[in-house]
Design a protein around this motif. Structure first.
Motif, PDB file in Angstrom:
ATOM      1  N   THR A   1       6.188  65.964  52.841  1.00  0.00           N
ATOM      2  CA  THR A   1       5.307  66.872  52.100  1.00  0.00           C
ATOM      3  C   THR A   1       4.442  67.709  53.045  1.00  0.00           C
ATOM      4  N   GLN A   2       4.394  67.326  54.327  1.00  0.00           N
ATOM      5  CA  GLN A   2       3.641  68.158  55.274  1.00  0.00           C
ATOM      6  C   GLN A   2       4.491  69.384  55.605  1.00  0.00           C
ATOM      7  N   ILE A   3       3.849  70.532  55.628  1.00  0.00           N
ATOM      8  CA  ILE A   3       4.595  71.784  55.804  1.00  0.00           C
ATOM      9  C   ILE A   3       5.347  71.800  57.130  1.00  0.00           C
ATOM     10  N   GLN A   4       4.665  71.367  58.208  1.00  0.00           N
ATOM     11  CA  GLN A   4       5.305  71.400  59.535  1.00  0.00           C
ATOM     12  C   GLN A   4       6.573  70.552  59.544  1.00  0.00           C
ATOM     13  N   SER A   5       6.467  69.339  58.989  1.00  0.00           N
ATOM     14  CA  SER A   5       7.633  68.449  58.956  1.00  0.00           C
ATOM     15  C   SER A   5       8.719  69.017  58.051  1.00  0.00           C
ATOM     16  N   ARG A   6       8.294  69.628  56.946  1.00  0.00           N
ATOM     17  CA  ARG A   6       9.259  70.153  55.974  1.00  0.00           C
ATOM     18  C   ARG A   6      10.049  71.320  56.572  1.00  0.00           C
ATOM     19  N   ARG A   7       9.423  72.048  57.492  1.00  0.00           N
ATOM     20  CA  ARG A   7      10.148  73.153  58.130  1.00  0.00           C
ATOM     21  C   ARG A   7      11.288  72.605  58.979  1.00  0.00           C
ATOM     22  N   ARG A   8      11.055  71.422  59.577  1.00  0.00           N
ATOM     23  CA  ARG A   8      12.094  70.805  60.426  1.00  0.00           C
ATOM     24  C   ARG A   8      13.182  70.158  59.579  1.00  0.00           C
ATOM     25  N   VAL A   9      12.744  69.373  58.588  1.00  0.00           N
ATOM     26  CA  VAL A   9      13.698  68.626  57.755  1.00  0.00           C
ATOM     27  C   VAL A   9      13.583  69.087  56.318  1.00  0.00           C
ATOM     28  N   ARG A  10      14.581  69.743  55.818  1.00  0.00           N
ATOM     29  CA  ARG A  10      14.522  70.195  54.427  1.00  0.00           C
ATOM     30  C   ARG A  10      15.911  70.127  53.799  1.00  0.00           C
ATOM     31  N   PHE A  11      15.961  70.353  52.518  1.00  0.00           N
ATOM     32  CA  PHE A  11      17.229  70.284  51.797  1.00  0.00           C
ATOM     33  C   PHE A  11      17.934  71.634  51.943  1.00  0.00           C
TER      34      PHE A  11
ATOM     35  N   SER B   1       7.278  77.422  47.600  1.00  0.00           N
ATOM     36  CA  SER B   1       8.321  78.365  48.019  1.00  0.00           C
ATOM     37  C   SER B   1       9.470  77.619  48.709  1.00  0.00           C
ATOM     38  N   MET B   2       9.142  76.581  49.499  1.00  0.00           N
ATOM     39  CA  MET B   2      10.207  75.791  50.134  1.00  0.00           C
ATOM     40  C   MET B   2      11.040  75.060  49.081  1.00  0.00           C
ATOM     41  N   MET B   3      10.354  74.484  48.105  1.00  0.00           N
ATOM     42  CA  MET B   3      11.062  73.735  47.060  1.00  0.00           C
ATOM     43  C   MET B   3      11.946  74.659  46.221  1.00  0.00           C
ATOM     44  N   THR B   4      11.484  75.891  45.996  1.00  0.00           N
ATOM     45  CA  THR B   4      12.289  76.840  45.222  1.00  0.00           C
ATOM     46  C   THR B   4      13.627  77.086  45.914  1.00  0.00           C
ATOM     47  N   VAL B   5      13.577  77.263  47.236  1.00  0.00           N
ATOM     48  CA  VAL B   5      14.814  77.481  47.996  1.00  0.00           C
ATOM     49  C   VAL B   5      15.688  76.224  47.928  1.00  0.00           C
ATOM     50  N   GLU B   6      15.054  75.054  48.049  1.00  0.00           N
ATOM     51  CA  GLU B   6      15.812  73.802  48.018  1.00  0.00           C
ATOM     52  C   GLU B   6      16.488  73.584  46.665  1.00  0.00           C
ATOM     53  N   VAL B   7      15.784  73.925  45.600  1.00  0.00           N
ATOM     54  CA  VAL B   7      16.381  73.798  44.255  1.00  0.00           C
ATOM     55  C   VAL B   7      17.568  74.750  44.114  1.00  0.00           C
ATOM     56  N   GLU B   8      17.428  75.950  44.674  1.00  0.00           N
ATOM     57  CA  GLU B   8      18.551  76.905  44.652  1.00  0.00           C
ATOM     58  C   GLU B   8      19.759  76.325  45.380  1.00  0.00           C
ATOM     59  N   ASN B   9      19.514  75.683  46.538  1.00  0.00           N
ATOM     60  CA  ASN B   9      20.599  75.052  47.293  1.00  0.00           C
ATOM     61  C   ASN B   9      21.254  73.945  46.468  1.00  0.00           C
ATOM     62  N   ALA B  10      20.425  73.147  45.825  1.00  0.00           N
ATOM     63  CA  ALA B  10      20.944  72.045  45.000  1.00  0.00           C
ATOM     64  C   ALA B  10      21.814  72.590  43.861  1.00  0.00           C
ATOM     65  N   ARG B  11      21.337  73.649  43.213  1.00  0.00           N
ATOM     66  CA  ARG B  11      22.114  74.242  42.107  1.00  0.00           C
ATOM     67  C   ARG B  11      23.433  74.810  42.619  1.00  0.00           C
ATOM     68  N   HIS B  12      23.380  75.461  43.772  1.00  0.00           N
ATOM     69  CA  HIS B  12      24.570  76.101  44.332  1.00  0.00           C
ATOM     70  C   HIS B  12      25.673  75.084  44.590  1.00  0.00           C
ATOM     71  N   TYR B  13      25.299  73.880  45.001  1.00  0.00           N
ATOM     72  CA  TYR B  13      26.299  72.853  45.325  1.00  0.00           C
ATOM     73  C   TYR B  13      26.404  71.772  44.242  1.00  0.00           C
ATOM     74  N   ASP B  14      25.845  72.037  43.068  1.00  0.00           N
ATOM     75  CA  ASP B  14      25.889  71.082  41.952  1.00  0.00           C
ATOM     76  C   ASP B  14      25.319  69.720  42.301  1.00  0.00           C
ATOM     77  N   VAL B  15      24.246  69.714  43.042  1.00  0.00           N
ATOM     78  CA  VAL B  15      23.563  68.453  43.362  1.00  0.00           C
ATOM     79  C   VAL B  15      22.573  68.174  42.236  1.00  0.00           C
ATOM     80  N   PRO B  16      22.616  66.961  41.660  1.00  0.00           N
ATOM     81  CA  PRO B  16      21.651  66.683  40.590  1.00  0.00           C
ATOM     82  C   PRO B  16      20.203  66.705  41.100  1.00  0.00           C
ATOM     83  N   VAL B  17      19.318  67.251  40.300  1.00  0.00           N
ATOM     84  CA  VAL B  17      17.892  67.313  40.671  1.00  0.00           C
ATOM     85  C   VAL B  17      17.110  66.424  39.711  1.00  0.00           C
TER      86      VAL B  17
END
Lengths: 108, 233
Positions: free
Chosen positions: B109-119, B154-170
């Protein structure tokens, strides 16, 4: 001549917190949350209005524009404190009229 | 009628877990995922509840490297209905997304860490092959300043888009560690509007998606289960 009538949604809510809150504190907290999430424009379109609040039971009725119910719910979900104390607002029921809300209404 | 499940409650002790379970029932959930550690995992298993709240045993793994993840999975998989992994580094995230034994992926949940490791897309592509779910915890967004919350959104929005694109359940959960951080199912779903998710889809994320995940894992934990579609009789 047809007259445009604004459609509303009424939300019955209750507060969980470590202390009791006044009407003003609750109204401020709701308004602040809508403002921080959606800004001034959001506040004007959501048309949030605290209709009634019972300080004894810490529950009340809130009104919003019927097309912006999700925004209203999201704003309530983001409230983590009222005044200086930690609290949460939970929606109990939603209805189109106050009368049906008091009778039973749609379950949240 | 929808049956709502909050898959991520993190009570610290037994008293707190009891009050959180009561709160979940009051808020309209029919099931919860109760995070337990390996020591207190049996505390709620044997007690039948009056409100018939369905409790799924969950463990959150925080491995430091892929080897630690693999050994932890070997130890806990048969003992918990839900296994979630908090991905603190990219190698761990990749290994977790590749492993069939992982049910849910969590990110820092820390922004710095999330930039390194994200979905990201690669992660989503791997997760889609193993049917691993991506989890959004509302508590990650609460009590944050406007700047941090907006960056996370904004990071989560991109991650949700990635999940939808690959049919990953959210899955959408509260991630609450105290009753005051718990939210009702429709409030959780409504909050997903901030990530650009529609009403029906967000309601599915609090009901059907977590229910299917729990049911699938319970079938796997039944005696005689060999692999999907194969049972020893």
């Amino acid at each position: 001549m047809p007259v445009y009538r604004k459609r509303r949604r009424y939300l019955k809510f209750w507060i969980r917190g470590n202390e009791d809150f006044s009407v003003k504190e609750v109204a401020d907290a709701i308004q602040r949350s809508v403002l921080s999430l959606y800004g001034v424009q959001g506040l004007s379109t959501i048309e949030t209005n605290l209709i009634d609040f019972d300080e004894d039971s810490q529950s009340g009725i809130l009104r919003c524009n019927h097309g912006h119910l999700r925004e209203m719910r999201a704003s309530l979900a983001f409230i983590t404190s009222i005044g200086e104390s930690a609290a949460a607002i939970h929606v109990d029921k939603v209805s189109g009229t106050i009368r049906s809300l008091k009778k039973g209404g749609e379950t949240a | 009628m929808r049956k709502f499940i909050d898959l991520h409650l993190i009570p610290g002790d037994t008293d707190l877990s009891e009050s959180m379970l009561n709160e979940a029932s009051r808020l309209g959930f029919t099931g919860v995922g109760l995070t337990q550690d390996t020591r207190n995992r049996d505390s709620h298993d044997k007690k039948p509840r009056e409100d018939s709240l369905d409790i799924a045993r969950r463990i959150d793994l925080r491995p430091r490297n892929p080897n630690e993840l693999t050994s932890s999975l070997r130890r806990v998989r048969r003992r918990f209905e839900i296994v979630a992994v908090e991905c603190r580094s990219k190698p761990v995230a990749r290994q977790a997304a590749r492993d069939h034994r992982v049910d849910i992926l969590n990110f820092p949940t820390q922004i710095q860490s999330r930039r390194r490791v994200r979905f990201d897309r690669q992660e989503a592509s791997l997760a889609s092959g193993t049917n691993c779910a991506y989890e959004i915890n509302l508590s990650d967004l609460l009590n944050k300043g406007a700047y941090v919350a907006s960056r996370l959104l904004s990071m989560m929005t991109v991650e949700v888009e990635n999940a939808r694109h690959y049919d990953v359940p959210v899955v959408v959960s509260s991630g609450a560690d105290e009753p005051l951080l718990m939210r009702g199912p429709r409030e959780l779903a409504a909050s997903m509007q901030l990530l650009g998710i529609g009403e029906e889809e967000s309601l599915d994320m609090v009901s059907d998606v977590p229910r299917e995940l729990v049911e699938r894992n319970r079938r796997k934990l039944e005696p005689g289960y060999v692999s999907p579609g194969v049972r020893r009789v």
